[in-house]
Design a protein around this motif. Structure first.
Motif, PDB file in Angstrom:
ATOM      1  N   VAL A 196       0.876  -1.175   0.000  1.00 31.61           N
ATOM      2  CA  VAL A 196       0.000   0.000   0.000  1.00 31.61           C
ATOM      3  C   VAL A 196       0.912   1.222   0.000  1.00 31.61           C
ATOM      4  N   PHE A 197       0.626   2.172  -0.878  1.00 33.72           N
ATOM      5  CA  PHE A 197       1.509   3.317  -1.082  1.00 33.72           C
ATOM      6  C   PHE A 197       1.148   4.461  -0.136  1.00 33.72           C
ATOM      7  N   ALA A 198       2.186   4.961   0.559  1.00 33.72           N
ATOM      8  CA  ALA A 198       2.018   6.091   1.474  1.00 33.72           C
ATOM      9  C   ALA A 198       2.193   7.413   0.742  1.00 33.72           C
ATOM     10  N   GLU A 199       2.818   7.359  -0.425  1.00 36.84           N
ATOM     11  CA  GLU A 199       3.037   8.552  -1.254  1.00 36.84           C
ATOM     12  C   GLU A 199       2.885   8.161  -2.717  1.00 36.84           C
ATOM     13  N   ASP A 200       2.728   9.186  -3.570  1.00 27.32           N
ATOM     14  CA  ASP A 200       2.714   8.922  -5.012  1.00 27.32           C
ATOM     15  C   ASP A 200       4.065   8.334  -5.418  1.00 27.32           C
ATOM     16  N   TYR A 201       4.028   7.405  -6.374  1.00 24.67           N
ATOM     17  CA  TYR A 201       5.257   6.756  -6.824  1.00 24.67           C
ATOM     18  C   TYR A 201       5.219   6.653  -8.347  1.00 24.67           C
ATOM     19  N   PRO A 202       6.317   7.020  -9.040  1.00 24.19           N
ATOM     20  CA  PRO A 202       6.319   7.010 -10.512  1.00 24.19           C
ATOM     21  C   PRO A 202       6.275   5.598 -11.087  1.00 24.19           C
ATOM     22  N   SER A 203       5.972   5.513 -12.344  1.00 20.72           N
ATOM     23  CA  SER A 203       5.951   4.210 -13.020  1.00 20.72           C
ATOM     24  C   SER A 203       7.369   3.669 -13.160  1.00 20.72           C
ATOM     25  N   VAL A 204       7.498   2.353 -13.075  1.00 20.70           N
ATOM     26  CA  VAL A 204       8.799   1.684 -13.159  1.00 20.70           C
ATOM     27  C   VAL A 204       8.636   0.377 -13.936  1.00 20.70           C
ATOM     28  N   THR A 205       9.763  -0.156 -14.399  1.00 19.57           N
ATOM     29  CA  THR A 205       9.760  -1.445 -15.092  1.00 19.57           C
ATOM     30  C   THR A 205      10.211  -2.531 -14.123  1.00 19.57           C
ATOM     31  N   ASP A 206       9.431  -3.590 -13.999  1.00 17.81           N
ATOM     32  CA  ASP A 206       9.791  -4.653 -13.054  1.00 17.81           C
ATOM     33  C   ASP A 206      10.761  -5.641 -13.675  1.00 17.81           C
ATOM     34  N   ARG A 262       5.021  -0.846 -14.602  1.00 24.66           N
ATOM     35  CA  ARG A 262       4.111  -0.803 -13.453  1.00 24.66           C
ATOM     36  C   ARG A 262       3.924   0.647 -13.007  1.00 24.66           C
ATOM     37  N   GLY A 263       2.689   0.991 -12.680  1.00 27.24           N
ATOM     38  CA  GLY A 263       2.422   2.332 -12.180  1.00 27.24           C
ATOM     39  C   GLY A 263       2.084   3.305 -13.295  1.00 27.24           C
ATOM     40  N   PRO A 264       2.078   4.600 -12.953  1.00 26.80           N
ATOM     41  CA  PRO A 264       2.401   5.180 -11.637  1.00 26.80           C
ATOM     42  C   PRO A 264       1.364   4.818 -10.570  1.00 26.80           C
ATOM     43  N   PHE A 265       1.785   4.972  -9.293  1.00 27.55           N
ATOM     44  CA  PHE A 265       0.928   4.614  -8.174  1.00 27.55           C
ATOM     45  C   PHE A 265       0.555   5.865  -7.383  1.00 27.55           C
ATOM     46  N   LEU A 302       9.860  -0.617  -1.153  1.00 26.19           N
ATOM     47  CA  LEU A 302       9.896  -0.633   0.315  1.00 26.19           C
ATOM     48  C   LEU A 302      11.111   0.117   0.838  1.00 26.19           C
ATOM     49  N   ASP A 303      12.237  -0.047   0.165  1.00 25.68           N
ATOM     50  CA  ASP A 303      13.466   0.641   0.574  1.00 25.68           C
ATOM     51  C   ASP A 303      13.345   2.157   0.438  1.00 25.68           C
ATOM     52  N   SER A 304      12.482   2.602  -0.460  1.00 23.81           N
ATOM     53  CA  SER A 304      12.304   4.052  -0.652  1.00 23.81           C
ATOM     54  C   SER A 304      11.499   4.677   0.478  1.00 23.81           C
ATOM     55  N   GLY A 305      10.811   3.832   1.258  1.00 25.04           N
ATOM     56  CA  GLY A 305       9.995   4.333   2.358  1.00 25.04           C
ATOM     57  C   GLY A 305       8.644   4.889   1.922  1.00 25.04           C
ATOM     58  N   LYS A 306       8.286   4.699   0.663  1.00 22.76           N
ATOM     59  CA  LYS A 306       7.044   5.281   0.134  1.00 22.76           C
ATOM     60  C   LYS A 306       5.880   4.287   0.105  1.00 22.76           C
ATOM     61  N   ALA A 307       6.111   3.106   0.653  1.00 21.56           N
ATOM     62  CA  ALA A 307       5.043   2.113   0.718  1.00 21.56           C
ATOM     63  C   ALA A 307       5.333   1.172   1.883  1.00 21.56           C
ATOM     64  N   ARG A 308       4.307   0.451   2.284  1.00 19.06           N
ATOM     65  CA  ARG A 308       4.514  -0.576   3.311  1.00 19.06           C
ATOM     66  C   ARG A 308       3.847  -1.870   2.851  1.00 19.06           C
ATOM     67  N   ARG A 309       4.340  -2.931   3.401  1.00 14.66           N
ATOM     68  CA  ARG A 309       3.832  -4.240   2.986  1.00 14.66           C
ATOM     69  C   ARG A 309       2.540  -4.575   3.700  1.00 14.66           C
ATOM     70  N   LEU A 310       1.617  -5.154   2.982  1.00 18.17           N
ATOM     71  CA  LEU A 310       0.371  -5.650   3.566  1.00 18.17           C
ATOM     72  C   LEU A 310       0.459  -7.157   3.740  1.00 18.17           C
TER      73      LEU A 310
END
Length: 201
Positions: A151-161, A167-170, A187-195
């Motif tokens: 679940v995203f705590a902040e907006d996050y740009p689109s990325v390639t997995d 994927r995204g943007p979120f 997760l390392d960016s701190g902009k989301a947390r795991r559910l």
């Protein structure tokens, strides 16, 4: 002064550095330090070059039973032993850092790759045991490295997995099921947390 190993009449050297001496120093530092020590790039090149030189000399030796031949074989075994000890000690540190969630510095490329794989596997495993503890039910649990729910705590740009898909943007508050490598990056960016995974009914 040149270093001589086990009675050989020639110094263990390659280029400007003394391979045996340098590797011995790395081993000593690795055993003492709690973190990965930096292995000089030139040592990697010198070690590979000198090992190749030793193997060629052994292969071309006319008298396999000669003292000179046996000394070269022993030199090779000594270098292998030292390197094995260094890498085993470093492996312990890589695993420990992954388990404790610490950052890893001075890792060789293959060590960094192992570290990331361990972190992903541990995330999946901890999700499994968290769910098992919540439900107080250990029966029929299966460990697998599947997608990770964020679940995203902040907006996050689109990325390639890692599968090559975009994927995204979120948006903040959005929930996404993502491949493990990409999930770990976010997760390392701190902009989301795991559910947690959905509970069993």
């Amino acid at each position: 002064m040149p270093i001589f190993v086990l009675g050989t009449l020639r110094p263990v050297a390659s280029g400007e550095g003394m391979v045996y001496e340098s590797l011995l120093r790395v081993r000593t530092e690795e055993l003492v330090s709690q973190k990965l020590t930096k292995i000089p790039e030139d040592l990697l090149e010198q070690l590979a070059s000198y090992a190749k030189e030793l193997r060629r000399a052994i292969r071309m030796s006319a008298e396999k039973a000669s003292l000179h031949h046996r000394i070269r074989e022993r030199e090779l075994e000594v270098l292998k032993g030292l390197l094995s000890e260094v890498l085993e000690r470093r492996l312990e540190k890589v695993v420990s850092a992954a388990i404790e969630g610490r950052t890893l510095e001075n890792a060789l490329p293959f060590e960094a790759q192992l570290f990331q794989d361990l972190r992903i596997s541990l995330e999946a495993y901890r999700s499994l045991i968290s769910q098992a503890v919540e439900e107080l039910d250990l029966r029929d649990r299966v460990y697998r490295r599947g997608h990770v729910l964020l679940v995203f705590a902040e907006d996050y740009p689109s990325v390639t997995d890692e599968e090559g898909r975009r994927r995204g943007p979120f948006k903040r508050g959005s929930i996404a099921s993502l491949p493990p490598m990409l999930a770990l990056l976010i997760l390392d960016s701190g902009k989301a947390r795991r559910l947690p995974s959905p509970q069993r009914t």
